[in-house]
Motif scaffolding. Structure first.
Motif, PDB file in Angstrom:
ATOM      1  N   SER A  43     -23.654  35.258  13.807  1.00 41.58           N
ATOM      2  CA  SER A  43     -22.785  35.926  12.834  1.00 41.58           C
ATOM      3  C   SER A  43     -21.329  35.509  13.035  1.00 41.58           C
ATOM      4  O   SER A  43     -20.593  35.327  12.062  1.00 41.58           O
ATOM      5  CB  SER A  43     -22.904  37.446  12.949  1.00 41.58           C
ATOM      6  OG  SER A  43     -24.181  37.864  12.525  1.00 41.58           O
ATOM      7  N   GLN A  83     -24.988  40.108   6.852  1.00 40.58           N
ATOM      8  CA  GLN A  83     -26.118  40.666   7.600  1.00 40.58           C
ATOM      9  C   GLN A  83     -26.409  42.098   7.152  1.00 40.58           C
ATOM     10  O   GLN A  83     -27.545  42.477   6.942  1.00 40.58           O
ATOM     11  CB  GLN A  83     -25.810  40.609   9.101  1.00 40.58           C
ATOM     12  CG  GLN A  83     -26.955  41.082   9.959  1.00 40.58           C
ATOM     13  CD  GLN A  83     -26.746  40.754  11.432  1.00 40.58           C
ATOM     14  OE1 GLN A  83     -26.006  39.851  11.793  1.00 40.58           O
ATOM     15  NE2 GLN A  83     -27.425  41.488  12.285  1.00 40.58           N
ATOM     16  N   ASP A 159     -26.487  35.515   6.148  1.00 38.74           N
ATOM     17  CA  ASP A 159     -26.645  35.962   7.530  1.00 38.74           C
ATOM     18  C   ASP A 159     -27.877  36.855   7.628  1.00 38.74           C
ATOM     19  O   ASP A 159     -27.876  37.965   7.113  1.00 38.74           O
ATOM     20  CB  ASP A 159     -25.380  36.718   7.973  1.00 38.74           C
ATOM     21  CG  ASP A 159     -25.266  36.842   9.480  1.00 38.74           C
ATOM     22  OD1 ASP A 159     -26.142  36.309  10.184  1.00 38.74           O
ATOM     23  OD2 ASP A 159     -24.288  37.455   9.945  1.00 38.74           O
ATOM     24  N   GLU A 160     -28.921  36.355   8.259  1.00 37.07           N
ATOM     25  CA  GLU A 160     -30.195  37.090   8.398  1.00 37.07           C
ATOM     26  C   GLU A 160     -30.652  37.652   7.045  1.00 37.07           C
ATOM     27  O   GLU A 160     -30.809  38.871   6.895  1.00 37.07           O
ATOM     28  CB  GLU A 160     -30.039  38.240   9.402  1.00 37.07           C
ATOM     29  CG  GLU A 160     -29.447  37.827  10.727  1.00 37.07           C
ATOM     30  CD  GLU A 160     -30.489  37.597  11.816  1.00 37.07           C
ATOM     31  OE1 GLU A 160     -31.699  37.738  11.541  1.00 37.07           O
ATOM     32  OE2 GLU A 160     -30.083  37.260  12.933  1.00 37.07           O
TER      33      GLU A 160
HETATM   34 MG   LIG Z   1     -25.885  38.475  13.620  1.00 38.48          MG
END
Ligand SMILES: [Mg+2]
Ligand SMILES: Nc1ncnc2c1ncn2[C@@H]1O[C@H](COP(=O)(O)OP(=O)(O)O)[C@@H](O)[C@H]1O
Length: 326
Positions: A43, A83, A159-160
């Protein structure tokens, strides 16, 4: 020509070096994955590339612009999916997109056309006037992807993107990613700690403790292992490992309650091994290489277990602070 170029990038926080001198580049139209366990620095890297964090040292360039000196140009050229969800639950899907269109200064006509386009792409047209509060996790993620695409970015950061989603929603999002890539040639940079997800990327950088420890296509990374993994569990794993080393001259590692070794054509080697070994073996397992094995071979630990066992995270933190000389 590359759409993302990172050279010696470092980010230090007071307590930790989150990103530790990484370098890589991503070409146009590539789906590039950043794979690593929690706390690896994924991240932090993505936030620097998106101009939301400044680097301590090194350089990052996105769509030809320097992230530190030309943040506005970078922001115009990218879409971001964070995320943690950042939608307004009190607005409808359409309103969420409209708000984003205003932020990017799209005129009314263009905004309306593109909103219709991206809603269709993520299959949410029929739900456009529903409050986001009523959406499932998968629908929210799809809407965020739609929002990230609204201003036709050259590079999409995720992000993810499928964190916590059920397998069906995950598959659906991967279908969108593949369609996007085929239709628009957009560059996609994503982070993940899901191995299956990393397998779907064109190229993967494996990151651990702030460092890129391997980079290549999933096939290339696995080819580097030259072989299959044999996992053996014995009453006394240390004794078994010692015996394997002595009799076969192989590098047998003891970790996570098992002895692991890498061999070519494991199915041919295994019977010979079992016939020869005196230690009492209680379990035998043969697997063809996966990205987790690549990670295991490089770090001696597994991405999956790291996630499950908080003690491993503590150990990782201890290791990284030791390295810094604390
Ligand atoms: Mg992360
Ligand atoms: N804002 C921050 N302040 C201090 N430490 C941070 C901050 N953000 C991240 N870190 C630390 O940096 C490391 C990498 O974090 P992060 O980039 O979030 O990892 P990942 O996304 O791979 O899980 C972790 O040790 C984390 O605790």
């Amino acid at each position: 020509m590359s759409n993302i170029k990172v050279e010696n990038l470092t980010k230090k926080f007071e307590a930790a070096t989150a990103v530790d001198g990484i370098s890589f580049s991503v070409g146009p139209g590539e789906v590039f994955g950043f794979l690593g366990p929690n706390g690896a620095g994924k991240s932090t890297t993505i936030n620097i590339l998106c101009t939301l964090l400044s680097a301590t040292s090194g350089r990052a360039e996105v769509a030809g612009f320097d992230c530190a000196s030309s943040p506005d140009e970078v922001r115009q050229a990218i879409g971001i999916i964070f995320q943690d969800p950042t939608l307004d639950n009190g607005l409808t899907a359409y309103e969420n997109l409209l708000f984003h269109a205003y932020l990017y200064d799209l005129d009314r006509v263009t905004a309306r056309r593109r909103i219709a386009e991206v809603l269709a792409l993520v299959d949410l047209t029929a739900r456009k006037d529903d409050l986001v509060r009523k959406f499932s996790g998968g629908m929210k993620r799809r809407l965020e992807i739609a929002r990230g695409l609204l201003h036709y970015p050259k590079v999409l950061f995720m992000d993810e993107p499928t964190l916590g989603l059920d397998p069906q929603s995950r598959n659906m999002i991967w279908e969108f990613i593949r369609t996007l890539k085929a239709d628009t040639g957009i560059t996609i940079f994503m982070t993940t700690h899901y191995l299956e997800e990393a397998e779907s990327c064109d190229r993967v950088a494996i990151i651990d403790l702030g460092k890129v420890i391997a980079i290549g296509s999933p096939a290339e990374l696995k080819a580097g292992l030259r072989g299959d993994t044999i996992r053996l569990v014995a009453k006394d794993n240390d004794a078994l490992a010692a015996e394997v080393r002595e009799r076969f001259g192989m590098d047998a590692k003891v970790s996570e309650g098992a002895v692991t070794l890498t061999v070519e054509r494991g199915e041919e080697f295994l019977p010979a091994l079992i016939k020869t070994i005196r230690a009492e073996i209680t379990s035998v397992n043969l697997t063809k290489p996966s990205l987790n094995d690549v990670f295991l071979a490089l770090t001696g630990k597994s991405i999956r277990d790291e996630e499950a066992d908080p003690n491993n995270v503590m150990r990782a933190m201890a290791r990284s602070s030791k390295k810094r000389g604390h």
